[in-house]
Scaffold this motif. Structure first.
Motif, mmCIF file in Angstrom:
data_model
loop_
_atom_site.group_PDB
_atom_site.id
_atom_site.type_symbol
_atom_site.label_atom_id
_atom_site.label_comp_id
_atom_site.label_asym_id
_atom_site.label_seq_id
_atom_site.Cartn_x
_atom_site.Cartn_y
_atom_site.Cartn_z
ATOM 1 N N PHE A 1 -0.594 17.236 -1.468
ATOM 2 C CA PHE A 1 -0.531 15.785 -1.302
ATOM 3 C C PHE A 1 -1.695 15.280 -0.447
ATOM 4 O O PHE A 1 -2.230 14.213 -0.673
ATOM 5 C CB PHE A 1 0.817 15.385 -0.696
ATOM 6 N N TYR A 2 -2.076 16.073 0.553
ATOM 7 C CA TYR A 2 -3.163 15.672 1.452
ATOM 8 C C TYR A 2 -4.501 15.878 0.737
ATOM 9 O O TYR A 2 -4.781 16.980 0.241
ATOM 10 C CB TYR A 2 -3.090 16.523 2.725
ATOM 11 N N ARG A 3 -5.309 14.832 0.671
ATOM 12 C CA ARG A 3 -6.601 14.907 -0.024
ATOM 13 C C ARG A 3 -7.714 14.503 0.942
ATOM 14 O O ARG A 3 -8.027 13.306 1.085
ATOM 15 C CB ARG A 3 -6.609 13.992 -1.249
ATOM 16 N N MET B 1 -2.852 5.425 6.727
ATOM 17 C CA MET B 1 -2.888 6.511 5.731
ATOM 18 C C MET B 1 -1.972 7.657 6.128
ATOM 19 O O MET B 1 -1.348 8.292 5.280
ATOM 20 C CB MET B 1 -4.319 7.045 5.590
ATOM 21 N N ARG C 1 -10.596 12.175 -0.283
ATOM 22 C CA ARG C 1 -10.206 10.776 -0.509
ATOM 23 C C ARG C 1 -10.039 10.060 0.843
ATOM 24 O O ARG C 1 -10.479 8.927 1.021
ATOM 25 C CB ARG C 1 -8.910 10.734 -1.330
ATOM 26 N N GLU C 2 -9.437 10.731 1.804
ATOM 27 C CA GLU C 2 -9.249 10.105 3.118
ATOM 28 C C GLU C 2 -10.602 9.769 3.754
ATOM 29 O O GLU C 2 -10.780 8.692 4.322
ATOM 30 C CB GLU C 2 -8.422 11.020 4.031
ATOM 31 N N GLU D 1 4.688 10.334 1.186
ATOM 32 C CA GLU D 1 4.530 11.203 0.006
ATOM 33 C C GLU D 1 5.165 12.557 0.295
ATOM 34 O O GLU D 1 5.961 13.072 -0.452
ATOM 35 C CB GLU D 1 3.050 11.421 -0.317
ATOM 36 N N ARG E 1 0.844 -1.209 0.000
ATOM 37 C CA ARG E 1 0.000 0.000 0.000
ATOM 38 C C ARG E 1 0.873 1.252 0.000
ATOM 39 O O ARG E 1 0.621 2.222 -0.710
ATOM 40 C CB ARG E 1 -0.909 -0.021 1.240
ATOM 41 N N VAL F 1 1.488 7.333 -6.256
ATOM 42 C CA VAL F 1 0.473 8.402 -6.327
ATOM 43 C C VAL F 1 1.179 9.757 -6.247
ATOM 44 O O VAL F 1 0.883 10.686 -7.002
ATOM 45 C CB VAL F 1 -0.559 8.262 -5.184
ATOM 46 N N LYS G 1 1.018 12.793 -8.914
ATOM 47 C CA LYS G 1 0.544 14.132 -8.517
ATOM 48 C C LYS G 1 1.588 15.185 -8.881
ATOM 49 O O LYS G 1 1.253 16.251 -9.414
ATOM 50 C CB LYS G 1 0.292 14.183 -6.998
ATOM 51 N N VAL H 1 -11.971 6.696 2.025
ATOM 52 C CA VAL H 1 -11.267 5.466 2.440
ATOM 53 C C VAL H 1 -11.795 5.012 3.810
ATOM 54 O O VAL H 1 -12.139 3.843 4.004
ATOM 55 C CB VAL H 1 -9.730 5.698 2.492
HETATM 56 O O1 LIG Z 1 -5.157 8.913 -2.893
HETATM 57 C C1 LIG Z 1 -4.273 9.749 -2.732
HETATM 58 O O2 LIG Z 1 -4.296 10.877 -3.283
HETATM 59 C C2 LIG Z 1 -3.140 9.454 -1.840
HETATM 60 O O3 LIG Z 1 -2.250 10.272 -1.747
HETATM 61 C C3 LIG Z 1 -3.140 8.203 -1.008
HETATM 62 C C4 LIG Z 1 -3.640 8.434 0.413
HETATM 63 C C5 LIG Z 1 -3.793 7.023 1.074
HETATM 64 O O4 LIG Z 1 -2.891 6.611 1.761
HETATM 65 O O5 LIG Z 1 -4.833 6.395 0.820
HETATM 66 C C6 LIG Z 1 -2.664 9.228 1.163
HETATM 67 C C7 LIG Z 1 -2.827 10.577 1.380
HETATM 68 C C8 LIG Z 1 -3.978 11.339 0.897
HETATM 69 O O6 LIG Z 1 -4.345 12.323 1.799
HETATM 70 C C9 LIG Z 1 -5.089 10.468 0.528
HETATM 71 C C10 LIG Z 1 -4.940 9.122 0.373
#
Ligand SMILES: O=C(O)C(=O)C[C@]1(C(=O)O)C=C[C@@H](O)C=C1
Length: 363
Positions: free
Chosen positions: A49-51, A83, A54-55, A90, A29, A36, A40, A58
């Motif tokens: 990088f922080y999304r 995560m 998406r978090e 990242e 993972r 990823v 990006k 998940v």
């Molecule tokens: O999906 C992404 O954009 C990722 O960078 C992966 C991931 C993850 O570990 O699932 C990590 C950091 C992001 O904040 C969101 C998700």
């Protein structure tokens, strides 16, 4: 599981085997997260990088898939940490929070970002805003409302002067404890230190158990915990983090008057967050000082059946901002229905600022 193991050795062997699998999967993972990050960066060298959306997706998916025996919140917390570590791989992120160390705000920051984020304590709410505005921290965490004590005015006021966006929210159950140091004489407690909000949350308990102790308000519960360290006749009201940080003993646990005592914190940053599927939007609106202004403001929300989750009023600081309303509602500003409502409100208001759309708190 196919066959049922019968003894301790067999069970431990099975656990070792499973741990090996978990380790391999987490590493796979983490490799994905690294890729990823490359994608990006290639798409945009200034990428974030922080999304948050998406978090949230998940974590919600994990909670929905979980079949026990661990409960879904516990499982989501484990994935939160995975995560957090993947994101740090990242790009490590810096999070400023209302300090000092050991406050509930730090606990909220860790709950939201996980232990791999670098957390930076700030002395005041406006310093958290400034630190993020200046780029010294990527995100900030500030308290905004408590279920017992109401709104945190400093936070709302800071939004009036700032261009910061809201990127997320986190709700923390607040448990207050009465703490003493190892040299405190527990039968001689004559003074209690705490933050005014915490005193307010434990008023009835203190009246019942320590009616004659002097109540000394200080800037934070962590500060209260620090002070009792060196006083043999004092106690502090603070949470678990402060107790651990200053190695204090709990002589009474969960002394908050309301069992559902919780505080909501906001995550501030510079980014607009896409839809996650379950979102909230926060706006600040100035209305002209005229009869029916509040009705005019709320009517479009009612007509389009948008669920308001909070409405606060703050005194305006300029002539234009006669009445200033902070409104939170369910929905995302990119949703066409929300867009239409905001357009109508904009026509009726002296000024409208969207503070951000963000995923509803998951953990
Ligand atoms: O999906 C992404 O954009 C990722 O960078 C992966 C991931 C993850 O570990 O699932 C990590 C950091 C992001 O904040 C969101 C998700």
């Amino acid at each position: 599981m196919t066959d049922t193991p019968i003894n301790l050795d067999e069970l431990r062997e099975r656990i070792d085997h499973l741990d090996g699998d978990i380790l391999r999967l987490i590493s796979e993972r983490a490799e994905c997260a690294k890729q990823v990050a490359e994608i990006k960066t290639k798409a945009d060298p200034d990428t974030v990088f922080y999304r948050p959306e998406r978090e949230a997706q998940v974590l919600r998916r994990i909670m929905a898939l979980n079949k026990g025996p661990l409960d879904s919140e516990e499982m989501a917390r484990l994935f939160r940490e995975i995560m957090s570590a993947c994101l740090a791989l990242e790009r490590p992120i810096k999070v400023a929070y209302l300090g000092p160390e050991g406050t509930f705000t730090q606990q909220a920051a860790l709950k939201h970002f996980g232990e791999s984020a670098i957390s930076l304590p700030m002395a005041a709410i406006d310093e958290v805003f400034r630190e993020v505005e200046a780029g010294a921290a990527n995100y900030g965490v500030v308290p905004v409302e408590n279920s017992t004590e109401g709104v945190v005015n400093h936070t709302l006021d800071s939004f009036m002067d700032s261009s910061m966006r809201i990127c997320g929210e986190v709700v923390l159950r607040i448990h207050q404890h009465l703490l003493i140091s190892h040299n405190t004489r527990r039968d001689k407690v004559s003074r209690v230190y705490s933050h005014p909000q915490s005193f307010a949350q434990c008023r009835k308990w203190l009246d019942a158990h320590f009616p004659s102790a002097e109540r000394v308000p200080v800037a934070s519960n962590a500060e209260a915990a620090r002070l009792v360290k060196s006083e043999w006749h004092s106690a502090a009201i603070a949470g678990d983090m402060a107790a651990k940080l200053y190695d204090l003993e709990k002589i009474a646990e969960k002394i908050e008057d309301r069992p559902d005592n919780s505080t909501r914190f906001l995550i501030i940053g510079n980014q607009d967050v896409p839809m996650s599927g379950e979102d909230k939007t926060s706006i600040v609106v100035a209305m002209r000082n005229q009869p029916g202004a509040l009705h005019d403001l709320l009517e479009p929300f009612h007509r389009h059946q948008i669920d308001l989750t909070r409405l606060e009023t703050r005194p305006s600081r300029t002539g234009v901002w006669n009445y200033v309303f902070f409104i939170d509602f369910k929905g995302h500003c990119e949703d066409p229905v929300v867009e239409a409502v905001l357009e109508e409100v904009r026509l009726r208001a002296a000024e409208l600022k969207v503070l951000g759309s963000y995923p509803m708190g998951v953990l």
